[in-house]
Write a protein that holds these residues in place. Sequence first.
Motif, PDB file in Angstrom:
ATOM      1  N   THR A 228       5.977   3.265   0.338  1.00 13.61           N
ATOM      2  CA  THR A 228       5.175   2.053   0.053  1.00 13.61           C
ATOM      3  C   THR A 228       5.424   1.022   1.180  1.00 13.61           C
ATOM      4  O   THR A 228       6.586   0.723   1.465  1.00 13.61           O
TER       5      THR A 228
ATOM      6  N   GLY B 266      -2.956   5.466  -0.670  1.00 16.51           N
ATOM      7  CA  GLY B 266      -3.015   5.603  -2.107  1.00 16.51           C
ATOM      8  C   GLY B 266      -3.349   4.256  -2.743  1.00 16.51           C
ATOM      9  O   GLY B 266      -4.194   3.514  -2.245  1.00 16.51           O
ATOM     10  N   THR B 267      -2.671   3.973  -3.815  1.00 17.01           N
ATOM     11  CA  THR B 267      -2.888   2.713  -4.504  1.00 17.01           C
ATOM     12  C   THR B 267      -2.386   1.557  -3.642  1.00 17.01           C
ATOM     13  O   THR B 267      -1.400   1.693  -2.923  1.00 17.01           O
TER      14      THR B 267
ATOM     15  N   CYS C  56       0.855  -1.205   0.000  1.00 19.87           N
ATOM     16  CA  CYS C  56       0.000   0.000   0.000  1.00 19.87           C
ATOM     17  C   CYS C  56       0.882   1.244   0.000  1.00 19.87           C
ATOM     18  O   CYS C  56       1.873   1.327   0.738  1.00 19.87           O
ATOM     19  N   LYS C  57       0.488   2.190  -0.765  1.00 25.88           N
ATOM     20  CA  LYS C  57       1.258   3.454  -0.839  1.00 25.88           C
ATOM     21  C   LYS C  57       0.616   4.458   0.094  1.00 25.88           C
ATOM     22  O   LYS C  57      -0.599   4.717   0.019  1.00 25.88           O
TER      23      LYS C  57
ATOM     24  N   ARG D  12      -6.472  -2.888   0.140  1.00 27.18           N
ATOM     25  CA  ARG D  12      -7.216  -2.172   1.170  1.00 27.18           C
ATOM     26  C   ARG D  12      -6.851  -2.680   2.558  1.00 27.18           C
ATOM     27  O   ARG D  12      -6.684  -1.883   3.481  1.00 27.18           O
TER      28      ARG D  12
ATOM     29  N   CYS E  86      -3.519  -1.350   3.367  1.00 28.07           N
ATOM     30  CA  CYS E  86      -3.584   0.111   3.569  1.00 28.07           C
ATOM     31  C   CYS E  86      -4.179   0.428   4.944  1.00 28.07           C
ATOM     32  O   CYS E  86      -3.694   1.324   5.667  1.00 28.07           O
TER      33      CYS E  86
END
Length: 294
Positions: free
Chosen positions: A289, A251-252, A233-234, A255, A258
């Motif tokens: 990241t 970010g991208t 996750c970013k 989930r 993140c």
Amino acid sequence: MLTKPLILSITLHVTLLAVLLLGDFSAKPPKPTPSATPVKPIQAVAVDRREIDAQVNKLKKQKADEAKRLKALEEKAAAAKRRRAQEEKRLKALEQQRKKKERERKAAETAAKKAKAKAAAAEKLRKQKEKKAAEKAAAQARAKRKKEQEAAKKAEQLRKKRAEEKRRKAQEAKERAEQQRLLEKQMAEEMASRQRARNQQITSEIGKYTALITRVIQNNLLTDKATMEGKSCKLTIKLAPSGFVISVQTGTGDRVVCDAARNAVNKSGKLPVSKDPEVFEKMRTISLTVVPEF
């Protein structure tokens, strides 16, 4: 000057006057010169009374004529004397007039000579003045020309000096500009070198603190191999100078990873940051990241 006719007239008058004055008009008739001719005795002759009277009258007449002739001669001599006196007076007047004219002529000649001498002296003085004035003017012209030449020479020297000074200053300015350019180039290169070194240092510092922050997140990250393996996750994190976490944005990425990564950041509260303001400024907002480790 007496003319020849006048001289001849005067000579004749003087001769006539001498004859009149010196001549003896009262002389008796010359006595008969004795001669060898025998004189005949006078014979008494009876004379007529009328003949005697006639002879007496004749003698009286002759005497009267002689007296008249003498008187006429005397009057003529007196007239000649008067004429001679008048002539002498006239000649004296002529001589005086001649002398006067001679004096006037001499005076005129003297005056003319004086005037001529005065004129010559004036002309000589004028020529001397003209010569002196010409010499003075020539000297002034020479002095002016010399002064102008000296001024022109000085002006030319000054022009050359100024041109040389201008060239020298231009050369010095060119050299200074070149030195300045080289110095600026050197400084720019040095600054660029320093900036590169600084950038490398900042990049290195940012990398170091990024690794530290990532390590803190990894330490606080709750992992699940089954759901997170091979996923990432970013994150974009905003930090305060003290390292306090202001915000975290995902970010991208996965989930689940993140959410776990955001929770790990929030759990940390403060993250390690550089005390170097420039380094911190570069990492005030940091992106990284998160890859779960198992």
